[in-house]
Design an enzyme around this catalytic site. Structure first.
Site, PDB file in Angstrom:
ATOM      1  N   ASP A  15      -1.672 -43.198   2.917  1.00 11.32           N
ATOM      2  CA  ASP A  15      -1.439 -44.579   3.364  1.00 11.32           C
ATOM      3  C   ASP A  15      -2.307 -45.672   2.704  1.00 11.32           C
ATOM      4  OD1 ASP A  15      -0.522 -42.715   5.179  1.00 11.32           O
ATOM      5  OD2 ASP A  15      -1.522 -43.591   6.906  1.00 11.32           O
ATOM      6  N   GLU A  27       3.115 -44.156  14.049  1.00  9.40           N
ATOM      7  CA  GLU A  27       1.916 -44.285  13.219  1.00  9.40           C
ATOM      8  C   GLU A  27       1.884 -45.679  12.588  1.00  9.40           C
ATOM      9  OE1 GLU A  27       0.954 -39.795  11.835  1.00  9.40           O
ATOM     10  OE2 GLU A  27       2.395 -40.785  10.548  1.00  9.40           O
TER      11      GLU A  27
HETATM   12  C1  FRU Z   1       0.191 -41.619   8.279  1.00  9.65           C
HETATM   13  C2  FRU Z   1      -1.044 -40.916   8.807  1.00  9.65           C
HETATM   14  C3  FRU Z   1      -1.808 -41.787   9.771  1.00  9.65           C
HETATM   15  C4  FRU Z   1      -3.209 -41.237   9.687  1.00  9.65           C
HETATM   16  C5  FRU Z   1      -3.300 -40.856   8.239  1.00  9.65           C
HETATM   17  C6  FRU Z   1      -4.162 -39.655   7.978  1.00  9.65           C
HETATM   18  O1  FRU Z   1       0.644 -41.131   7.071  1.00  9.65           O
HETATM   19  O2  FRU Z   1      -0.663 -39.696   9.415  1.00  9.65           O
HETATM   20  O3  FRU Z   1      -1.285 -41.815  11.073  1.00  9.65           O
HETATM   21  O4  FRU Z   1      -4.175 -42.176  10.054  1.00  9.65           O
HETATM   22  O5  FRU Z   1      -1.993 -40.615   7.784  1.00  9.65           O
HETATM   23  O6  FRU Z   1      -4.384 -39.474   6.599  1.00  9.65           O
END
Ligand code: FRU
Length: 518
Positions: free
Chosen positions: A55, A237
């Site tokens: 992300d 998320e």
């Molecule tokens: C989304 C996610 C988020 C988390 C991160 C962990 O892709 O699952 O919810 O903070 O990636 O790397």
């Protein structure tokens, strides 16, 4: 005729647009082991120097610099203990890599989150003269998770007094503890002018929670949203909450972005949005069905910049999908970001929708290649050129007529975008796009998205960068973002349509690499 077109293409590609290129003042500098010449490596999308990225995090603009932090595991090309990688840009096109900003610590891995400029120094970390950058992120305690507890995700903060170069974690972390909520993460914080406080949007499994704070350190729970709204095929998320004014009107609405994994319309990870109102406490919407920002399979966890000049709403997403992200056939690095896109809000009749569209700044790396006022499709139009693998293809087509755009190579591998008015669908097919066997869910089914055929010309824009294709129809109202991994780069374009169909204002620009050694 075909020969002429080819000639234009070649001439165009040779005449690079040096004037606009020279405007960009941050030069991307790379050490020898960070070259961007590997197969599939995007040439004008952001990808990490090496190893695993997911992300985008902490998107914030401050003193002429756009920061891009990102979920980063510097030791492998699969997901692992999360850090915040860091890059900066002056124009959101050319990027300079910075040292890792946040490392895991005793409280856990550093998961996704946001960053703000604390202009009034409400946190006391800096001064009004030198306001701190404050990062708000999730701590993920791996010991907590392994021991079977539910409270292993908490929220922490860190600050920087030198515009992002060095970061200090707050000694009072975590600032929000966990009351036994298994998925409790990804804080997006922004200043709310009306209530004169910080508002945090956080996700908690199947809904969002809103918190307020005066100082970024102590937070009060305000409300929840979403248990009965939108898609619920997976965990919520990476939320985002912001205002947009409807184009051509004075009306303002709040937009709530929520990524979800799995549960996207074409499978796996995707990002839905809600339009409504946030009154400083509570978010309300008048629609319960999910709206999606992108119907392709590779745009996830996207959020928008805080503190941009002119309040422009700029979005960046992670160009992958948890269905197969850790298995894509790259070796030195894994995953890229989408192009930065401007978001805008539109109304048609009683319905409202978002558009997202690449920033104009991309013209600084674009060279004039092939331009054609009109192309008759009485016979299929085709060209063949190596520079198609890093290109920006634009034309206008009538959305009530069937059309097929195929990008491929001489091995017969191809990715196909179709306008299918009878089915009232736009379609994207990567089932024969090249290497697909690394994970069954990668090729998947034919991707579809509903659209309203209308008897008028609309812009179709297709941006290709080695292993990604971003398709924007009607200025970003309908989008497909997808990866593909051919055995040989795509260098052929074939467009076929109905017998009397004509494409207008056709152009192909070659986009030049942003990754250059000094
Ligand atoms: C989304 C996610 C988020 C988390 C991160 C962990 O892709 O699952 O919810 O903070 O990636 O790397």
């Amino acid at each position: 005729m075909r020969y002429l077109l080819y000639l234009f293409l070649v001439i165009g590609i040779c005449c690079k647009n040096t004037e606009t290129n020279s405007n960009t003042s941050i030069q991307t500098t790379l050490s020898e082991d960070q070259n961007y010449d590997q197969p599939y490596r995007p040439q004008f999308h952001f990808s990490p120097p090496s190893k695993w990225m997911n992300d985008p995090n902490g998107l914030v603009y401050h003193q002429g610099i756009y920061h891009l932090f990102y979920q980063y595991y510097p030791d492998d090309i699969v997901w692992g203990p999360m850090h915040w990688g860091h890059a900066v840009s002056k124009d959101l096109i050319k990027w300079e890599h910075k040292p890792i900003a946040l490392y895991p610590d005793d409280l856990g891995y550093i998961f996704s989150g946001s960053a703000v400029v604390d202009l009034e120094n409400t946190s006391g970390f800096g001064t009004k003269e030198n306001p701190p950058l404050v990062a708000i992120y999730t701590y993920h305690s791996i010991e907590g998770e392994k021991s079977g507890r539910l409270d292993f995700q908490t929220q922490g903060i860190a600050y920087s007094l030198d515009n992002g170069d060095r970061w200090e974690k707050y000694e009072g972390n975590p600032v929000i503890g966990n009351t036994n909520i298994k998925d409790f993460r990804d804080p997006k914080v922004a200043w709310d002018q009306e209530s004169a406080q910080w508002i945090m949007t956080l996700v908690a499994g199947d809904h969002a929670k809103f918190y307020s704070s005066k100082d970024l350190k102590s937070w009060e729970l305000l409300s929840e949203f979403g248990k009965n709204e939108g898609a619920h095929g997976g965990v919520w998320e990476c939320p985002d909450l912001f205002e947009l004014q409807v184009v051509g009107s004075k009306e303002i609405k709040h937009v709530l972005l929520i990524s979800i994994n799995p549960g996207a319309p074409n499978g796996g990870s995707g990002t839905q949005y809600f339009l409504g109102d946030f009154d400083g406490k509570q978010f309300t919407t008048d629609h319960t069905e999910a709206k999606w920002i992108d119907w392709g399979r590779d745009n996830y966890a996207g959020v928008t910049y805080n503190n941009t000049p002119e309040d422009e709403r700029i979005f960046i997403g992670w160009m992958s999908n948890w269905d197969y992200a850790q298995k894509t056939p790259t070796e030195v690095w894994r995953s890229a970001m989408t192009l930065p896109r401007t978001m805008s809000l539109h109304q048609e009749g009683n319905s409202y929708f978002l558009k997202s569209y690449p920033l104009d700044a991309i013209s600084s790396i674009s060279s004039e290649a092939l331009v054609h006022d009109a192309i008759q499709l009485s016979a299929p139009f085709n060209i063949s050129n190596d520079s198609l693998s890093t290109s920006d293809i634009k034309f206008q087509a009538n959305l009530s007529e069937a059309l097929e755009v195929t990008l491929g190579n001489d091995l017969g591998e191809s990715a196909v975008f179709s306008i299918a008015p009878k089915q009232e669908e736009l379609q994207f097919d990567r089932r024969k796009s090249g290497r697909i066997s690394f994970e069954e869910r990668f090729a998947g089914d034919l991707q579809t998205q509903p659209y309203k055929p209308k008897n008028e010309l609309a812009e179709v824009r297709i941006i290709v960068d080695a292993s990604s294709i971003e398709i924007f129809v009607e200025g970003g109202r309908y989008i497909f973002t997808n990866q593909f991994f051919p055995e040989k780069p795509y260098n052929q374009l074939l467009i076929s349509g109905e017998e009397n169909a004509t494409l207008k204002n056709f152009s192909i620009h070659t986009l030049t690499s942003i990754w250059k050694h000094e």
